[in-house]
Design an enzyme around this catalytic site. Structure first.
Site, PDB file in Angstrom:
ATOM      1  N   CYS A  76       8.519  18.053 -39.758  1.00  0.00           N
ATOM      2  CA  CYS A  76       7.713  17.689 -38.453  1.00  0.00           C
ATOM      3  C   CYS A  76       8.307  16.379 -38.026  1.00  0.00           C
ATOM      4  CB  CYS A  76       6.492  17.179 -39.179  1.00  0.00           C
ATOM      5  SG  CYS A  76       6.422  15.639 -40.140  1.00  0.00           S
ATOM      6  N   ARG A  88      10.615  15.975 -44.622  1.00  0.00           N
ATOM      7  CA  ARG A  88       9.330  16.254 -45.636  1.00  0.00           C
ATOM      8  C   ARG A  88       9.557  17.492 -46.413  1.00  0.00           C
ATOM      9  NH1 ARG A  88       4.167  15.078 -42.218  1.00  0.00           N
ATOM     10  NH2 ARG A  88       3.155  14.734 -44.388  1.00  0.00           N
ATOM     11  N   LYS A 145      -9.920  13.377 -43.572  1.00  0.00           N
ATOM     12  CA  LYS A 145      -8.997  14.702 -43.572  1.00  0.00           C
ATOM     13  C   LYS A 145      -8.121  14.775 -44.788  1.00  0.00           C
ATOM     14  CE  LYS A 145      -5.015  14.171 -40.959  1.00  0.00           C
ATOM     15  NZ  LYS A 145      -3.854  14.931 -41.859  1.00  0.00           N
ATOM     16  N   ASN A 146      -7.484  13.812 -45.280  1.00  0.00           N
ATOM     17  CA  ASN A 146      -6.517  13.754 -46.434  1.00  0.00           C
ATOM     18  C   ASN A 146      -7.279  13.860 -47.577  1.00  0.00           C
ATOM     19  OD1 ASN A 146      -4.729  13.914 -44.372  1.00  0.00           O
ATOM     20  ND2 ASN A 146      -3.820  11.712 -44.975  1.00  0.00           N
ATOM     21  N   ASP A 170       0.070   5.556 -42.763  1.00  0.00           N
ATOM     22  CA  ASP A 170      -0.630   5.973 -41.754  1.00  0.00           C
ATOM     23  C   ASP A 170      -1.197   5.117 -40.819  1.00  0.00           C
ATOM     24  OD1 ASP A 170      -1.679   8.962 -43.595  1.00  0.00           O
ATOM     25  OD2 ASP A 170       0.151   8.616 -42.617  1.00  0.00           O
ATOM     26  N   ARG A 210      -6.006  16.953 -34.347  1.00  0.00           N
ATOM     27  CA  ARG A 210      -5.548  17.347 -35.616  1.00  0.00           C
ATOM     28  C   ARG A 210      -6.428  16.447 -36.552  1.00  0.00           C
ATOM     29  NH1 ARG A 210       0.290  18.288 -37.252  1.00  0.00           N
ATOM     30  NH2 ARG A 210      -0.725  18.676 -39.194  1.00  0.00           N
ATOM     31  N   ILE A 214       8.113   4.766 -46.258  1.00  0.00           N
ATOM     32  CA  ILE A 214       7.792   6.100 -46.607  1.00  0.00           C
ATOM     33  C   ILE A 214       8.370   7.245 -45.868  1.00  0.00           C
ATOM     34  CG2 ILE A 214       5.825   7.537 -46.972  1.00  0.00           C
ATOM     35  CD1 ILE A 214       5.865   5.232 -49.012  1.00  0.00           C
ATOM     36  N   ARG A 247       1.145  21.233 -42.689  1.00  0.00           N
ATOM     37  CA  ARG A 247       1.866  20.988 -43.835  1.00  0.00           C
ATOM     38  C   ARG A 247       1.177  20.967 -44.869  1.00  0.00           C
ATOM     39  NH1 ARG A 247       6.254  19.383 -44.553  1.00  0.00           N
ATOM     40  NH2 ARG A 247       5.592  18.095 -46.314  1.00  0.00           N
TER      41      ARG A 247
END
Ligand code: EPZ
Length: 419
Positions: free
Chosen positions: A118, A123, A22-23, A307, A399, A329, A94
């Site tokens: 979020c 962010r 996804k990223n 993550d 998502r 982070i 985002r």
């Protein structure tokens, strides 16, 4: 709203194949706005965030044809494109803010909604905006929108990011591809997804080079037609590796270059997992006794991925002894802790460090998801606990985790989706 029912404890056995990342998909799809020739992007994951990005590109005028299995997108942009990124779409995801750089680089203007905050924290996008200004973009903020424009083409510059930022690095690399002359970016994020974006752009004739955390982009006039296959999702691969460590699982994970999750694999070796990596496969056997780990700290790549923080925490809940995890982070990435405590986990929070005292047993309970990775960790917790757990609001999970419950069922987890 859909929820999951998970009967634990369950051990996973068998084979999983890792879908596209996804990223990596989000910045690459945003970067297609630079093109006026056909672009084919393959191995896309079928997740909601991608649907949002595709609907955003279509709202800007991109003509997008998806293959039947929705894993391949053929994209062609007409000469005349819209440059208005509507809040109604950007607020859903985002990553939509990544269209700002390419729109200004290609069309010299954009009205782009600021992404909302979020659950992970404020962010902000100040690093994106300050750096784009150095390329010659000017902007005002009105009604929650960035009204951006550039007089003629963006111009190359030397930019040092105040802090490492994945999104800001991506936005700037994309924008600099069509800027005049050379752009040098210092203190870049170097996540594998950003290297995938670089490879995609270079496959279309961009001129991007790396040296450590410095990225040098020679602007070009236009990009060529290209066809590119997205890398696999290292966070989902890491998640399945952690799942194998819960209750002595035994997994063959294919379609993943183990080098890009080496840090996390070494951590799981310290937990007691037996891991073999051959070509694009990982064979992992969970330990009989989960060893506790002191001082797990999330960091920018190649450090421990933020993550995977919540998934690692689930594992530490049943480790022998005390572990601690520091989140460096995001300012608010412990939303899953209160939920894990409902299962009987013993977790103490001191500032941005969670101290986890391992327990012998977790007991099933109803649980509430708060964001994508936290919802995934609650599913792992349900697998680890005794009894039937319910995980609510799994729209968070949809998502970014493709067919997660189908993949888990295939490897022996008693999980079902209910309305
Ligand atoms: C990307 O988010 C990922 N999202 C995140 O994954 C991931 O957790 C994060 O990188 C860190 O690895 C996507 O790739 C779509 P950052 P991003 O800019 O780009 C602060 C998931 O679950 N910051 O590296 O937003 C920021 O608040 C998601 O897939 C500023 O202050 O992350 C954060 O504290 C969650 N100003 C830190 O920097 C800015 O302009 C790192 O953020 C930008 C960021």
């Amino acid at each position: 709203m859909d929820k999951f029912l998970i009967k634990g404890p369950s051990k996973v056995r068998g084979k999983v194949s890792i879908p596209g990342s996804k990223n990596a998909s989000l910045p690459i799809l945003a970067a297609t706005l630079l093109f006026d020739k056909e672009v084919i992007v393959k191995n896309l994951p079928r997740v909601k965030d991608l649907e949002v990005m595709i609907s955003l590109l279509k709202s800007l005028g991109s003509k997008i044809t998806l293959s039947k299995d929705k894993k391949t997108a053929k994209i062609i942009n007409p000469k005349k494109m819209k440059t208005f990124a509507n809040y109604s779409i950007v607020k859903k995801m985002r990553g939509s803010f990544l269209v700002l750089g390419p729109l200004v680089a290609k069309h010299k203007n954009s009205k782009c909604s600021l992404p909302g905050g979020c659950n992970l924290g404020a962010r902000p996008v100040n690093y994106h905006l300050e750096a784009l200004k150095k390329l010659g973009m000017s902007y005002t903020l009105k009604d929650g929108y960035i009204l951006a424009k550039s007089k003629g083409k963006l111009k190359g510059a030397v930019i040092t990011f105040p802090k490492v930022s994945v999104g800001a690095t991506e936005n700037l690399i994309i924008a600099a591809c069509l800027a005049k002359s050379k752009t040098t970016l210092h203190r870049c994020a170097i996540e594998p997804e950003i290297k995938d974006l670089t490879n995609f752009l270079n496959s279309a004739g961009a001129k991007i080079k790396w040296s450590g955390r410095t990225c040098i982009i020679e602007g070009v006039n236009s990009l060529k037609q290209t066809e590119y296959s997205i890398m696999s999702d290292r966070i989902m691969a890491g998640t399945f590796c952690i799942a194998a460590c819960i209750n002595q699982g035994d997994l063959e994970i294919e379609n993943i270059n183990s080098k890009i999750i080496n840090t996390e694999l070494n951590l799981l070796r310290r937990v007691g997992a037996r891991i073999r990596c051959i070509e694009n496969k990982i064979y992992i056997k969970g330990p009989k006794k989960i060893k506790s780990i002191k001082n797990i700290k999330t960091k920018e790549y190649p450090g421990v991925a933020t993550d995977l923080q919540s998934q690692l925490m689930v594992l530490m809940c049943k480790a022998h002894g005390k572990s601690n995890i520091t989140e460096n982070i995001f300012e608010n990435r412990f939303m899953h802790v209160a939920e894990l405590r409902r299962l009987g986990a013993k977790i103490n929070i001191q500032k941005n460090t969670a101290i986890i005292q391992g327990v012998k047993k977790l007991v099933a309970a109803p649980l509430m998801s708060s964001d994508l990775r936290a919802s995934i960790s609650l599913v792992l917790a349900g697998m680890s606990a005794e009894g039937e757990s319910r995980v609510d609001r799994i729209y968070h999970l949809d998502r970014g985790a493709e067919n997660f419950e189908k993949q888990l069922k295939k490897i022996g987890v008693n999980i079902k989706r209910v309305k």
